[in-house]
Design a protein around this motif. Sequence first.
Motif, PDB file in Angstrom:
ATOM      1  N   SER B 254      54.504  14.017  33.577  1.00 45.64           N
ATOM      2  CA  SER B 254      54.572  15.118  32.621  1.00 45.64           C
ATOM      3  C   SER B 254      55.290  14.574  31.400  1.00 45.64           C
ATOM      4  N   TYR B 256      56.319  14.763  27.254  1.00 46.40           N
ATOM      5  CA  TYR B 256      56.486  15.478  25.986  1.00 46.40           C
ATOM      6  C   TYR B 256      56.645  14.439  24.888  1.00 46.40           C
ATOM      7  N   ARG B 306      45.835  18.550  30.451  1.00 49.31           N
ATOM      8  CA  ARG B 306      46.891  19.538  30.173  1.00 49.31           C
ATOM      9  C   ARG B 306      47.509  19.316  28.780  1.00 49.31           C
ATOM     10  N   ARG B 308      48.762  20.185  25.410  1.00 48.99           N
ATOM     11  CA  ARG B 308      49.178  21.425  24.753  1.00 48.99           C
ATOM     12  C   ARG B 308      50.035  21.110  23.543  1.00 48.99           C
ATOM     13  N   LYS B 309      49.917  21.941  22.538  1.00 45.79           N
ATOM     14  CA  LYS B 309      50.804  21.822  21.383  1.00 45.79           C
ATOM     15  C   LYS B 309      52.081  22.575  21.723  1.00 45.79           C
ATOM     16  N   ASP B 310      53.218  21.980  21.417  1.00 45.21           N
ATOM     17  CA  ASP B 310      54.493  22.641  21.671  1.00 45.21           C
ATOM     18  C   ASP B 310      54.538  23.950  20.877  1.00 45.21           C
ATOM     19  N   HIS B 318      52.464  18.201  24.678  1.00 45.32           N
ATOM     20  CA  HIS B 318      52.700  17.977  26.104  1.00 45.32           C
ATOM     21  C   HIS B 318      51.427  17.404  26.722  1.00 45.32           C
ATOM     22  N   TRP B 320      49.675  15.480  30.553  1.00 43.68           N
ATOM     23  CA  TRP B 320      49.777  15.182  31.989  1.00 43.68           C
ATOM     24  C   TRP B 320      48.913  13.951  32.232  1.00 43.68           C
TER      25      TRP B 320
END
Lengths: 349, 349
Positions: B254, B256, B306, B308-310, B318, B320
Amino acid sequence: MEQKGLHVAVVGATGAVGQQMIQTLENRNFPIAKLTLLSSERSAGKKVVFKGEEFEVQVAKPESFEGVDIALFSAGGSVSKELAPEAVKRGAVVVDNTSAFRMDENVPLVVPEVNEEDLKWHNGIIANPNCSTIQMVVALEPIRKAFGLKKVIVSTYQAVSGAGAQAIEELKSQAKAVLEGKEFTPEILPVKSDKKHYQIAFNAIPQIDKFQENGFTFEEMKMINETKKIMHMPELEVAATCVRIPVITGHSESVYIEIEKAGVAIEDVKSVLKDAPGVVLQDEPAEQIYPMPADCVGKNDVFVGRIRKDLDRDNGFHLWIVSDNLLKGAAWNSVQIAESLLKLGLVKA
Amino acid sequence: MEQKGLHVAVVGATGAVGQQMIQTLENRNFPIAKLTLLSSERSAGKKVVFKGEEFEVQVAKPESFEGVDIALFSAGGSVSKELAPEAVKRGAVVVDNTSAFRMDENVPLVVPEVNEEDLKWHNGIIANPNCSTIQMVVALEPIRKAFGLKKVIVSTYQAVSGAGAQAIEELKSQAKAVLEGKEFTPEILPVKSDKKHYQIAFNAIPQIDKFQENGFTFEEMKMINETKKIMHMPELEVAATCVRIPVITGHSESVYIEIEKAGVAIEDVKSVLKDAPGVVLQDEPAEQIYPMPADCVGKNDVFVGRIRKDLDRDNGFHLWIVSDNLLKGAAWNSVQIAESLLKLGLVKA
């Protein structure tokens, strides 16, 4: 003659969390004069033992709540939406473990170690937060109080019991099948009501609850929104990635935070957590002491370890937070709310 | 008459990674004229099949490398420290899968998709990075190229096969014991040579490799330092939390990140990763499509999903990231380096 104490109802008495609620009420010797155990039609008639006495579970309906002082709900969001207002109408205070009312502005969302005071403005319903949120805020609140808090990034390692008794059975039977080289068909995880189901044994599934339009799952958005509400910090930066792993009970979280204050040392953070309510510090790397889900089962505390200062940012810290998702994450936090209601005189025996 | 091609030696031929190296050399039809399989005294004499032919594994010693063109090492750091210089002295190019030389300034640390050019300044030894580092930089490099990269925070979900064949056996036998309610004694994980050993079945252990003074483990510091070296970014902010979970093969991460460029959309990141070498994009939340370790086993690629924009920072994303830790994380990256050496004319058949 009635015993001195409260009339308590447990809705969802036969479920994984309901069972833990009943056990926790017994363990805490909660002052119960009368216990009413409720469930859906499917589970009604089952027998449950409380303090050595057998209780028959009854079908939950509006009239079930006549005379009830405190009703603990954990039977799914739709049951709470239908019956919690009925219970309130009849004078009960509802502690609801589902997500039905958590973000409702008229409903306090409470973790007693963090925002017990919010119980004072309740309107009949009090929401119990999501399991993964509860253990995180218990560990973050003492840090926020001491040093301020700006940003949180969490990656979770969540146990299957959070998805109910069927998910536990699925993990066990799948693990057996994999070890024996037999075929199996996933049917429950990641989300029973979603389209596809995947192997959880010896796997990691980066989906808990369904997906939202923004690519985050509902579980991830719960962690984000509930953390801000419980901590009274709408401006807090929070991001979550929620992952199911093959653990039966005990959620773990890898958490990165940025605090407000400069010059804080690891020892300062440890010292604050050591004295924090509901927290057990397990952090001695030289002795390989750190929290693990296998060690937390059956305990009410939130275990924190692996505390490290970020190597790049003076205000950055890393933590590893573990707790029993059925206890502090659900049953214990609900019973704890009931205890706080009594302590604050918001419910009278 | 000798076949046209190279004389290749595999050191640690009977280990979990060594076996995958031999299989990968066969699968890729690597131009081998002569194959020498080496190991410790303990494993010498074992028979290994390559392209239908049986080879006897011999004890590795300095003279074993006479005439060898490429030697793939995966027999532990102490073996590499002793024998890699001996192989180089005899004219071999060494691709070393241990941590022995990774941070040596005279040794390039190479992931071909990221820094193949670094092979050109090798001095006989080329280091293969840590498994968890490799899959992360394969996914991050195309993002860095397109948008710049400032900060990385990774939490890993690592498989037991990274700790060797004994750890795989320990997970399997423990899982069986837990399911049957039998006793067991952990002996291998988290770190065989460390003081204490813990249950891995149905658990999560936040320790991979031993602890350093700063509270980070060596595994975490490898991810931090190796990422900076491979990407040529000493200034990159990197932090890692490394966790072992009950998965046999396939590491998940995971991650960031904060990028340099503003205004980048999720679709921009997806578009860059879709065309990136060694990357397979698996990211359709509506269809529950995302990478999982159970799906990546036996594949050379790095799977990313997965995305994604924070929700708070415009430059935050983010991801995966999942890959087979024995293949791209070890054997395949080593063989890929050998292929690059040939392609660049740095080794001649």
